[in-house]
Design a protein around this motif. Structure first.
Motif, PDB file in Angstrom:
ATOM      1  N   GLY A  44       0.789  -1.231   0.000  1.00  0.00           N
ATOM      2  CA  GLY A  44       0.000   0.000   0.000  1.00  0.00           C
ATOM      3  C   GLY A  44       0.820   1.280   0.000  1.00  0.00           C
ATOM      4  N   ASP A  45       2.142   1.178  -0.076  1.00  0.00           N
ATOM      5  CA  ASP A  45       3.015   2.354  -0.111  1.00  0.00           C
ATOM      6  C   ASP A  45       3.172   2.810  -1.563  1.00  0.00           C
ATOM      7  N   LYS A  46       2.163   3.515  -2.067  1.00  0.00           N
ATOM      8  CA  LYS A  46       2.164   3.925  -3.476  1.00  0.00           C
ATOM      9  C   LYS A  46       3.253   4.942  -3.795  1.00  0.00           C
ATOM     10  N   ASP A  47       3.533   5.848  -2.870  1.00  0.00           N
ATOM     11  CA  ASP A  47       4.581   6.845  -3.123  1.00  0.00           C
ATOM     12  C   ASP A  47       5.962   6.191  -3.207  1.00  0.00           C
ATOM     13  N   GLY A  48       6.243   5.292  -2.265  1.00  0.00           N
ATOM     14  CA  GLY A  48       7.516   4.580  -2.283  1.00  0.00           C
ATOM     15  C   GLY A  48       7.651   3.710  -3.526  1.00  0.00           C
ATOM     16  N   ALA A  49       6.541   3.056  -3.889  1.00  0.00           N
ATOM     17  CA  ALA A  49       6.548   2.206  -5.082  1.00  0.00           C
ATOM     18  C   ALA A  49       6.817   3.033  -6.326  1.00  0.00           C
ATOM     19  N   ALA A  50       6.148   4.183  -6.447  1.00  0.00           N
ATOM     20  CA  ALA A  50       6.337   5.043  -7.621  1.00  0.00           C
ATOM     21  C   ALA A  50       7.788   5.505  -7.732  1.00  0.00           C
ATOM     22  N   GLU A  51       8.400   5.800  -6.585  1.00  0.00           N
ATOM     23  CA  GLU A  51       9.799   6.231  -6.579  1.00  0.00           C
ATOM     24  C   GLU A  51      10.714   5.144  -7.152  1.00  0.00           C
ATOM     25  N   TYR A  52      10.526   3.904  -6.710  1.00  0.00           N
ATOM     26  CA  TYR A  52      11.378   2.814  -7.193  1.00  0.00           C
ATOM     27  C   TYR A  52      11.045   2.414  -8.632  1.00  0.00           C
TER      28      TYR A  52
END
Length: 115
Positions: free
Chosen positions: A82-90
């Motif tokens: 559910g960490d969409k911001d972290g996922a988008a960064e990677y």
């Protein structure tokens, strides 16, 4: 004299064949992935996730490249959590390092956003 030369050449070939010439830093990727896929659990998932982060950080300090797919795999784990911001960064890091992954990254981002 020829025997000594032959021994030295053989020894040199043996030693140079043992050198790690990979441009990528893989860390313990295969071990943690094997553990995670063999016996999926929160503990093995966490260890694998920590290893992915460690690989990314150590690759920079060892002047090696981050292997293809490492950022993408970490992004997928973060997206599932559910960490969409972290996922988008990677995901974007993967696309930056490996432009040929742009299609997969775009699809993953669309799926993550639910579009």
């Amino acid at each position: 004299m020829k025997i000594n030369y032959l021994i030295i050449c053989t020894l040199f070939l043996f030693i140079s064949g043992c050198a790690n010439t990979s441009i990528y830093h893989w860390g313990d990727y295969s071990d943690t992935l094997y553990s995670y896929t063999k016996e999926p659990s929160n503990e093995s998932k966490l260890k694998h996730k920590e290893e992915l982060i460690k690989i990314i950080n150590q690759a920079k300090s060892k002047n090696k490249m981050i292997p293809p797919g490492i950022n993408f795999e970490l992004a997928m784990l973060l997206a599932v959590e559910g960490d969409k911001d972290g996922a988008a960064e990677y995901f974007n890091q993967e696309k930056l390092l490996f432009p040929e992954s742009e299609t997969y990254v775009a699809l993953a981002l669309k799926k993550m956003e639910g579009k």
